[in-house]
Design a protein around this motif. Sequence first.
Motif, PDB file in Angstrom:
ATOM      1  N   GLU A 132       0.833  -1.206   0.000  1.00 22.09           N
ATOM      2  CA  GLU A 132       0.000   0.000   0.000  1.00 22.09           C
ATOM      3  C   GLU A 132       0.865   1.251   0.000  1.00 22.09           C
ATOM      4  O   GLU A 132       0.566   2.227  -0.712  1.00 22.09           O
TER       5      GLU A 132
ATOM      6  N   ASP B  29       0.988   4.084  -2.860  1.00 24.66           N
ATOM      7  CA  ASP B  29       0.700   5.488  -2.517  1.00 24.66           C
ATOM      8  C   ASP B  29       1.698   6.422  -3.209  1.00 24.66           C
ATOM      9  O   ASP B  29       1.317   7.489  -3.726  1.00 24.66           O
TER      10      ASP B  29
ATOM     11  N   ARG C  21      -4.119   0.181  -9.925  1.00 25.49           N
ATOM     12  CA  ARG C  21      -3.084  -0.073  -8.927  1.00 25.49           C
ATOM     13  C   ARG C  21      -3.507  -1.296  -8.113  1.00 25.49           C
ATOM     14  O   ARG C  21      -4.583  -1.315  -7.532  1.00 25.49           O
ATOM     15  N   HIS C  22      -2.641  -2.321  -8.072  1.00 22.37           N
ATOM     16  CA  HIS C  22      -3.038  -3.603  -7.499  1.00 22.37           C
ATOM     17  C   HIS C  22      -1.981  -4.156  -6.544  1.00 22.37           C
ATOM     18  O   HIS C  22      -0.780  -3.916  -6.728  1.00 22.37           O
TER      19      HIS C  22
ATOM     20  N   ALA D 223       0.960   6.609  -6.914  1.00 21.46           N
ATOM     21  CA  ALA D 223      -0.182   7.484  -7.195  1.00 21.46           C
ATOM     22  C   ALA D 223       0.237   8.947  -7.254  1.00 21.46           C
ATOM     23  O   ALA D 223      -0.337   9.737  -8.017  1.00 21.46           O
TER      24      ALA D 223
ATOM     25  N   ALA E 180      -4.456   5.527 -12.446  1.00 21.81           N
ATOM     26  CA  ALA E 180      -5.723   5.590 -11.704  1.00 21.81           C
ATOM     27  C   ALA E 180      -5.808   4.477 -10.667  1.00 21.81           C
ATOM     28  O   ALA E 180      -5.138   3.449 -10.772  1.00 21.81           O
ATOM     29  N   ALA E 181      -6.651   4.704  -9.654  1.00 22.61           N
ATOM     30  CA  ALA E 181      -6.779   3.754  -8.546  1.00 22.61           C
ATOM     31  C   ALA E 181      -7.141   2.356  -9.030  1.00 22.61           C
ATOM     32  O   ALA E 181      -6.652   1.351  -8.493  1.00 22.61           O
ATOM     33  N   GLU E 182      -7.986   2.259 -10.055  1.00 24.48           N
ATOM     34  CA  GLU E 182      -8.418   0.939 -10.528  1.00 24.48           C
ATOM     35  C   GLU E 182      -7.306   0.189 -11.257  1.00 24.48           C
ATOM     36  O   GLU E 182      -7.440  -1.008 -11.541  1.00 24.48           O
TER      37      GLU E 182
END
Length: 337
Positions: free
Chosen positions: A201, A205, A218-219, A208, A214-216
């Motif tokens: 995470e 961060d 990032r895995h 980002a 985009a958030a979708e």
Amino acid sequence: MLEIDGKEGGGQLLRTALSLSLCTGQAFRMEQIRAKRSRPGLMRQHLTAVQAAREVGDALVSGAVPGSMTLQFTPRTVRGGEYRWSIGTAGSTTLVLQTILPALWLAGVSARLHLEGGTHNPLAPSADFLADSFLPLMRRMGLNAQLSIERHGFYPAGGGALTMGIVESTAPAPLHLAARGELLEMSATALMSSIPGRVGERELDVIARRLPIAAEHRHIRQAIGSPGPGNTLMVRVQNAEIVELFTAFGERGVSAERVAELVSSEVSRYLESGAAVGPHLADQLLLPLALAGGGSFSTQTPTAHARSNAALIEKFLPVEIEFEQKGSDQWWVSVTR
């Protein structure tokens, strides 16, 4: 018998020589192998590549012992079939694959290759890099091969497993990559094994903040069956003409934020350069293009590996490899007969 001085190079020089020897039938003798390294001579991961090349090419070999600084290799006939090799350490399985893949391709034979060792470790292309970046370009050149990751293996535990299936393929065709084309998508993946999820995470961060992902896209992904801890952060840049995968590795004493900063900077330099091919993929394209008898691409500043590989390729094959600077971090590489 081609005489090669291995003093200035590392394991990559040996692997390139093995690959070219299998492809051309030209025997070679390499001396002073890795002479300038802190631990000179052949190590376990190099010996696995020699063993693989010997079996695939039914070769006569002398000097293939730990610590040896001289190797003589005489190939005979490249044979397909099923092969299994275990490095026994976290040494890279992908480098062994890349040693023998061109010969099997050029011979037009089918093969199934099983390797155990490291799949994601520093100083080598990761299994994901081969699957996402390298093999799609090879398919455009005529190679019919599929790679599957059965277990992830990180440094220092290793224990990973890969399988590659190769179907009879056409002779390599030239490839030209002048531009990367339109940017279609960027994504980031933190690959984790026995590491707290918060580490991934924190890496994402930073991604980002540094990159327009985009958030979708990032895995966090859990590794498959890895026997030891490990963490790899990958950024995938999908363009219309090419997919590049950039990787940084978590290690003891290096913060998650630092890992993310390293890979973010590498991606940013690639995007700003305007080049089609990143520096690591450029290293690996030279040999296939030389076997095809031609090809070209734009890339970032060539690595020392790329230049030493080019010089060795020219010893084995009747090609000329030229590097021409076009900008501060953009070069044009051409392979011609």
